[in-house]
Design a protein around this motif. Structure first.
Motif, PDB file in Angstrom:
ATOM      1  N   GLN A  37       0.831  -1.204   0.000  1.00  0.00           N
ATOM      2  CA  GLN A  37       0.000   0.000   0.000  1.00  0.00           C
ATOM      3  C   GLN A  37       0.866   1.254   0.000  1.00  0.00           C
ATOM      4  N   ILE A  38       0.406   2.254  -0.732  1.00  0.00           N
ATOM      5  CA  ILE A  38       1.099   3.532  -0.774  1.00  0.00           C
ATOM      6  C   ILE A  38       0.519   4.442   0.293  1.00  0.00           C
ATOM      7  N   ARG A  39       1.395   5.151   0.980  1.00  0.00           N
ATOM      8  CA  ARG A  39       0.969   6.041   2.055  1.00  0.00           C
ATOM      9  C   ARG A  39       1.345   7.480   1.715  1.00  0.00           C
ATOM     10  N   VAL A  40       0.586   8.404   2.258  1.00  0.00           N
ATOM     11  CA  VAL A  40       0.784   9.822   1.977  1.00  0.00           C
ATOM     12  C   VAL A  40       1.176  10.540   3.261  1.00  0.00           C
ATOM     13  N   ILE A  41       2.260  11.317   3.176  1.00  0.00           N
ATOM     14  CA  ILE A  41       2.693  12.118   4.319  1.00  0.00           C
ATOM     15  C   ILE A  41       2.120  13.514   4.174  1.00  0.00           C
ATOM     16  N   LYS A  42       1.363  13.935   5.186  1.00  0.00           N
ATOM     17  CA  LYS A  42       0.773  15.271   5.173  1.00  0.00           C
ATOM     18  C   LYS A  42       1.784  16.298   5.671  1.00  0.00           C
ATOM     19  N   ARG A  43       1.426  17.567   5.561  1.00  0.00           N
ATOM     20  CA  ARG A  43       2.341  18.627   5.970  1.00  0.00           C
ATOM     21  C   ARG A  43       2.607  18.631   7.474  1.00  0.00           C
ATOM     22  N   ASN A  44       1.687  18.080   8.254  1.00  0.00           N
ATOM     23  CA  ASN A  44       1.910  18.053   9.709  1.00  0.00           C
ATOM     24  C   ASN A  44       2.645  16.799  10.155  1.00  0.00           C
ATOM     25  N   GLY A  45       3.082  15.985   9.183  1.00  0.00           N
ATOM     26  CA  GLY A  45       3.879  14.819   9.511  1.00  0.00           C
ATOM     27  C   GLY A  45       3.102  13.541   9.680  1.00  0.00           C
ATOM     28  N   MET A  96       6.572   2.575  -6.973  1.00  0.00           N
ATOM     29  CA  MET A  96       6.630   1.855  -5.700  1.00  0.00           C
ATOM     30  C   MET A  96       5.773   0.596  -5.762  1.00  0.00           C
ATOM     31  N   PRO A  97       6.210  -0.404  -6.538  1.00  0.00           N
ATOM     32  CA  PRO A  97       5.395  -1.616  -6.687  1.00  0.00           C
ATOM     33  C   PRO A  97       5.188  -2.359  -5.373  1.00  0.00           C
ATOM     34  N   SER A  98       6.101  -2.169  -4.435  1.00  0.00           N
ATOM     35  CA  SER A  98       5.973  -2.842  -3.140  1.00  0.00           C
ATOM     36  C   SER A  98       5.416  -1.927  -2.062  1.00  0.00           C
ATOM     37  N   GLY A  99       4.899  -0.779  -2.471  1.00  0.00           N
ATOM     38  CA  GLY A  99       4.382   0.182  -1.511  1.00  0.00           C
ATOM     39  C   GLY A  99       5.448   1.157  -1.073  1.00  0.00           C
ATOM     40  N   GLY A 100       5.030   2.186  -0.361  1.00  0.00           N
ATOM     41  CA  GLY A 100       5.970   3.182   0.113  1.00  0.00           C
ATOM     42  C   GLY A 100       5.249   4.445   0.521  1.00  0.00           C
ATOM     43  N   THR A 101       6.026   5.501   0.727  1.00  0.00           N
ATOM     44  CA  THR A 101       5.442   6.766   1.169  1.00  0.00           C
ATOM     45  C   THR A 101       5.770   7.880   0.190  1.00  0.00           C
ATOM     46  N   ILE A 102       4.812   8.796   0.024  1.00  0.00           N
ATOM     47  CA  ILE A 102       5.009   9.976  -0.793  1.00  0.00           C
ATOM     48  C   ILE A 102       4.454  11.176  -0.052  1.00  0.00           C
ATOM     49  N   ASN A 814      12.404   7.642 -15.585  1.00  0.00           N
ATOM     50  CA  ASN A 814      13.008   6.328 -15.402  1.00  0.00           C
ATOM     51  C   ASN A 814      12.355   5.676 -14.191  1.00  0.00           C
ATOM     52  N   LEU A 815      12.916   4.591 -13.706  1.00  0.00           N
ATOM     53  CA  LEU A 815      12.255   3.871 -12.625  1.00  0.00           C
ATOM     54  C   LEU A 815      12.193   4.671 -11.337  1.00  0.00           C
ATOM     55  N   SER A 816      13.016   5.695 -11.226  1.00  0.00           N
ATOM     56  CA  SER A 816      12.989   6.533 -10.033  1.00  0.00           C
ATOM     57  C   SER A 816      11.891   7.580 -10.088  1.00  0.00           C
ATOM     58  N   GLY A 817      11.258   7.736 -11.239  1.00  0.00           N
ATOM     59  CA  GLY A 817      10.189   8.720 -11.367  1.00  0.00           C
ATOM     60  C   GLY A 817      10.476   9.704 -12.475  1.00  0.00           C
ATOM     61  N   GLU A 818       9.723  10.799 -12.467  1.00  0.00           N
ATOM     62  CA  GLU A 818       9.888  11.840 -13.477  1.00  0.00           C
ATOM     63  C   GLU A 818      10.578  13.045 -12.856  1.00  0.00           C
ATOM     64  N   PHE A 819      11.555  13.585 -13.545  1.00  0.00           N
ATOM     65  CA  PHE A 819      12.200  14.777 -13.029  1.00  0.00           C
ATOM     66  C   PHE A 819      12.664  15.644 -14.186  1.00  0.00           C
ATOM     67  N   THR A 820      12.863  16.890 -13.881  1.00  0.00           N
ATOM     68  CA  THR A 820      13.133  17.886 -14.912  1.00  0.00           C
ATOM     69  C   THR A 820      14.621  18.026 -15.191  1.00  0.00           C
ATOM     70  N   VAL A 821      14.954  18.078 -16.475  1.00  0.00           N
ATOM     71  CA  VAL A 821      16.308  18.419 -16.915  1.00  0.00           C
ATOM     72  C   VAL A 821      16.204  19.746 -17.640  1.00  0.00           C
ATOM     73  N   VAL A 822      17.004  20.721 -17.229  1.00  0.00           N
ATOM     74  CA  VAL A 822      16.886  22.065 -17.787  1.00  0.00           C
ATOM     75  C   VAL A 822      18.268  22.564 -18.203  1.00  0.00           C
ATOM     76  N   ASN A 823      18.306  23.334 -19.262  1.00  0.00           N
ATOM     77  CA  ASN A 823      19.558  23.889 -19.781  1.00  0.00           C
ATOM     78  C   ASN A 823      20.083  24.960 -18.822  1.00  0.00           C
ATOM     79  N   PRO A 824      21.183  24.699 -18.116  1.00  0.00           N
ATOM     80  CA  PRO A 824      21.659  25.657 -17.113  1.00  0.00           C
ATOM     81  C   PRO A 824      22.136  26.967 -17.716  1.00  0.00           C
TER      82      PRO A 824
END
Length: 987
Positions: A37-45, A96-102, A814-824
């Motif tokens: 199961q995937i779990r969600v962390i709220k702003r208050n922890g 997170m096929p085995s579950g985790g927190t976001i 990739n398997l780690s997720g989506e992230f931005t690549v930007v021209n510095p």
């Protein structure tokens, strides 16, 4: 009214507040959750279960707030929301096929991304502005004390689960002081990077019982999401990832449980000794590495070089290059570079001093060896060479022997180029059986399937390219090998193909004359002829055919065959177009044989001969951007030093290399070819303040390649004085005082002055080099070749090879997720003018990395930051022509053509031949109907996939050719990348 997933806010009259609050709306601590199961962390922890329904309601409200709640809109909104939520949920389940927190913010980020990808740009734009405004309001409410302290106080009882040999593990208090140290080190010296922001946001993702690994993941993900705000966060992200890598490696080596970067100043030295010991024990490293002075080498390691990595660069090394045992990586970056350096210095008279010299060059990113060298240097099986070229003979035993050679070379990660021209055509007489041949295509199918079966030792797909000359009677069927229609038994879906085109054919195209196709069984000598000799013999066979003395042949209009070549290139991406005579007439080794093909990536031009010569080339690339000074000028002194060491390293590869085929070893020892290339050309242009589409860029290509050529040839000659000239030196162009720049005259004389226009100007003292070569000889038959630099450019964090920027901003998956690549460079310039903000980021995403349609971007920046499809092909060809005059081999040259049609393709490839290019590589085409947003993804925003390419419908590049419908341009990878590593066979 704007809505935002996961935030309480005022809502339109008649709606409930619950509909637009956090998807995780409970303030209670998380109860036990089911595995996976995937779990969600709220702003208050607090931590609560992930729920699609919460996101669905929030996204629906976002649509309603913008579009209203009319009956007409309701149906569309319902369907779109269901689709979006499905994509969002699938993304997190894939991560997170085995579950985790976001964290709740991650969900909101994904909602924003999916809205953009779905084309809901107005809603996404309002959504971005809404989030920005509420972030500002929250910031105003915060107290004066650091945010990190506030969050820490809000999580006073966070404990970390550490392994203690039991199933449950043990809980220890979170070490806030160490977290601060790690983040502080990661941000040290980086402009506009705020460690406190990383720490505070990461702490929001922590909860009581969090694992050690999840703490690092929280830091990495937090820093990674900030890259689109400031590109320097990529360096911080890499450094945070390195904390995890240090713990993994140091524990395995028994050196320490973990370490900060400051502690690595003393730990790298004992780690090197432990690493060599463990690697030899595991039978992964050559026991000869123990003969080095590890104390001396340990003192030479520079921990500060760890700061150079981008996140993508370090992740690439970790995923693909570091040595491992049972999936535990026990190499660290500087140990990795030292291992490669030791492996290349192992036969030197002063191995320790040379290893340090090689290490300093690699670890500084001034130069990088090719992928096979990085993989295998210092190991028990040092297969360090990149490319192998073979000629397939016209007999059954020889054909299957060549296929066996392919299998053995592929097993040890070699990229292959096969010359198939000698094999007789369809319908040719078989004397032994009194039958008729099925031609070359069935054997190509076997070669294709062999590349699939022998997938480079299980590391990646087999990589092979088949070459066929344009006069071969099977050429028309060869052109169709990559089509998705027709008899699949006569298709090669996994193998690259390339045309080996004689000058005489191009002349016939220009003059609109007929061309004749023959079987090599009837005219075998054409295979080994080039220039005037080929033209004379070819016309002789045409005369025999006209007289009825040579029955098996076919007359075609040269222009019609040319159009078919271009049409198939556009539709299937193959065969590539390479030029036989330019490769041979300018080859230093024409006295010793014939260049019958190039390699997998079209930059190697070496002699091959069936059963006798398997050509081998060893590659490495100068990082050009590292040799541009603060004044934007080329640092000649530094470049000379880099090239001298690099050529020595490449020459060492020849003697150290493991050869799985004896013929390859004999050929490599006889001729000793190497291929020094370059990467980071586009970065160098940015540093010099030059637009790719300019005369200045063409001159810059000329100047930089001249300098590399000058120092490379000079160094090879100095090595000859030290070690002796290569075996087949006598009779070569080198021995005749003819350097690459001089050989243009040879090509022009054979081709005819009206069929070539190539600059021959020089700026350096070339007579000095000519005298040196005449006096000392040459250590290497060939010295230069520009390869694609697929992953080594990722490792060093620069643009690949000589490529223009593909996109200024994109989302990488990739398997780690989506992230931005930007021209510095773009971000730096926009910041300097006060133009960099979230709206600019959003606009760049909408226009898929292009600045051309963003009105507030000044014209000079639009010119400087034009992307690949916004650069006219003539600039790419002209720059390549200037480089080619200095190179004794060739260059992997991708051609980008926007609004592609028959005329554009025809002009571009004719110009490539006319300007004296030896080879071309991929055609990356956008059809005329798919250029509205300068996209190659058919409207899929920022999608980067292994398939890449341009699926939108286009127009045929051969309008005279009959076709039932207009084909789309071939799907070609947007770039050789971490997600599509086929080009690793070269680099």
């Amino acid at each position: 009214m704007h809505t935002e997933t996961g935030r309480s806010k005022s809502v339109p009259e008649g709606t409930t507040k619950e509909a637009v609050t956090d998807p995780a709306s409970s303030n209670t601590t998380l109860a036990a959750t089911a595995p996976g199961q995937i779990r969600v962390i709220k702003r208050n922890g607090t931590v609560v279960p992930y729920a699609d329904s919460k996101i669905s309601v929030a996204v629906t409200k976002a649509f309603l707030a913008v579009e209203g709640g009319t009956a007409a809109a309701s149906s569309r909104i319902h369907e779109r929301v269901a689709e979006l939520v499905s994509h969002i949920s699938a993304t997190f389940k894939r991560r997170m096929p085995s579950g985790g927190t976001i964290h709740i913010e991650e969900i909101q980020d994904q909602v924003e991304l999916e809205l953009m990808r779905a084309g809901e740009h107005k809603i996404a734009r309002d959504y971005v502005l809404y989030r920005e405004e509420h972030a500002r309001l929250r910031a105003e409410k915060e107290k004066q004390e650091p945010v990190a302290e506030q969050v820490a106080e809000a999580h006073p009882n966070i404990r970390v689960k550490v392994e203690d040999g039991t199933k449950e593990g043990k809980l220890v208090p979170l070490d806030m002081e160490r977290l601060r140290t790690i983040v502080s080190e990661a941000c040290e010296g980086l402009t506009d990077v705020k460690g406190e922001l990383i720490l505070s946001e990461a702490l929001k993702n922590l909860y009581d019982g969090v694992s050690e690994n999840d703490i690092n993941t929280a830091l990495v993900i937090t820093a990674r999401t900030l890259v689109e705000q400031e590109p320097n966060y990529t360096y911080a992200t890499a450094f945070l990832l390195l904390d995890k890598l240090r713990a993994e490696a140091l524990r395995f080596l028994g050196v320490a449980e973990s370490a900060t970067q400051k502690e690595m100043e003393t730990l790298y030295k004992p780690a090197l000794a432990a690493y060599v010991e463990k690697g030899i024990e595991l039978e992964l490293l050559d026991p000869a590495l123990k003969s080095f002075d590890l104390e001396m080498l340990g003192d030479a390691i520079k921990p500060e070089c760890d700061h150079q990595f981008t996140y993508l660069g370090l992740q690439t090394l970790y995923d693909r290059y570091f040595l491992h045992s049972d999936e535990v990586r026990f190499e660290l970056p500087q140990l990795f570079f030292m291992r490669v350096a030791m492996g290349l210095a192992i036969n030197e008279d002063k191995p320790n001093e040379r290893a340090i010299e090689f290490y300093e060059l690699l670890s500084s990113f001034d130069y990088m060896s090719s992928t096979p060298t990085l993989f295998n240097a210092g190991t028990l099986r040092p297969q360090l060479s990149s490319c192998y070229l073979t000629t397939v003979p016209d007999d059954l035993h020889g054909i299957y022997g060549a296929i066996q050679d392919n299998a053995m070379l592929s097993k040890w990660a070699g990229g292959l180029g096969n010359d198939w021209t000698p094999v007789r055509s369809l319908g040719s007489y078989i004397k032994g059986t009194n039958g008729k041949s099925q031609g070359v295509v069935p054997f190509l199918k076997v070669a294709n399937d062999t590349a699939v079966a022998v997938n480079q030792g299980g590391k990646r797909k087999g990589a092979v390219c088949a070459y066929l000359e344009t006069w071969h009677l099977d050429i028309e069927e060869f052109l169709e090998l990559r089509k998705n229609t027709g008899d699949d038994r006569r298709r090669t879906h996994d193998m690259n193909t390339a045309n080996w085109v004689p000058d005489l054919f191009m002349k016939r195209v220009f003059e609109d004359k007929e061309w004749t196709l023959f079987s090599p069984a009837d005219c075998p000598d054409l295979h080994d002829l080039f220039g005037d000799a080929f033209e004379e013999r070819f016309t002789h066979y045409e005369k025999l055919a006209a007289e009825g003395k040579l029955k098996l042949h076919k007359k075609v209009r040269a222009v019609d065959l040319w159009r078919k070549m271009l049409g198939m290139l556009f539709e299937t991406g193959h065969p590539w177009i390479t030029f036989k005579d330019a490769c041979n007439l300018r080859s230093p080794q024409q006295h010793a044989g014939v260049v019958h093909s190039s390699n997998l990536c079209t930059e190697i031009t070496l002699n091959t001969k069936a059963n006798d010569e398997i050509a081998v080339c060893n590659l490495g690339s100068v990082n050009l951007s590292q040799h541009i000074g603060e004044d934007g000028k080329l640092d000649m002194g530094k470049l000379e030093s880099t090239v001298k060491t690099a050529v020595r390293m490449l020459d060492n590869v020849i003697d150290i290399n493991y050869y799985s085929v004896e013929t390859a070893r004999q050929s490599n020892m006889r001729h000793r070819p190497v291929g020094l290339g370059l990467m980071g050309f586009q970065d160098a242009l940015y540093k010099a303040g030059i637009s790719y589409s300019s005369d200045e860029a063409v001159q810059f290509a000329d100047t930089t390649m001249e300098a590399i050529s000058y120092y490379a040839i000079s160094t090879s000659s100095d090595l000859a004085a030290e070690r002796g000239s290569y075996g087949s030196y006598e009779g070569s162009l080198w021995s005749q005082g003819i350097l690459p720049i001089d050989s243009i005259e040879v090509l022009a004389k054979n081709r005819g002055e009206k069929f070539i226009e190539q600059d021959t100007s020089t700026t350096l003292e070339w007579d000095v080099v000519r005298k040196k070569v005449a006096s000392q000889g040459m250590r290497n038959s060939n010295v230069m070749a520009i390869a694609p630099t697929a992953t080594i450019a990722n490792i060093t964090g620069v643009s690949q090879s000589i490529e223009p920027t593909y996109q200024n901003l994109y989302v990488k998956s990739n398997l780690s997720g989506e992230f931005t690549v930007v021209n510095p460079y773009l971000v730096h310039d926009l910041k300097a003018r006060g133009l960099w903000d979230k709206v600019m980021v959003n606009d760049l995403k909408y226009y898929e990395g292009s600045v051309q349609k963003i009105e507030r971007v000044p014209a000079d920046l639009k010119a400087k930051y034009a992307t690949a499809f916004e650069v006219e092909p003539r600039w790419i060809v002209d720059a390549a022509s200037r480089r080619q005059k200095w190179i004794d081999q060739a260059q992997s040259l991708n051609l980008y053509i926007a609004g592609a049609n028959g005329k554009k393709l025809d002009l571009t490839y004719r110009m490539a031949w006319y300007r004296g290019l030896k080879t071309t590589y991929y055609l990356r085409a956008l059809a005329a109907t798919s250029t509205e947003k300068s996209t190659v993804t058919g409207g899929t925003l920022n999608a980067v996939s292994a398939g890449g390419g341009a699926p939108a419908a286009g127009v045929s590049p051969a309008p005279q050719a009959s076709a039932p419908q207009e084909p789309a341009p071939a799907a070609v990878p947007a770039a050789c990348s971490l997600d599509d590593p086929d080009c690793e066979a070269c680099q």
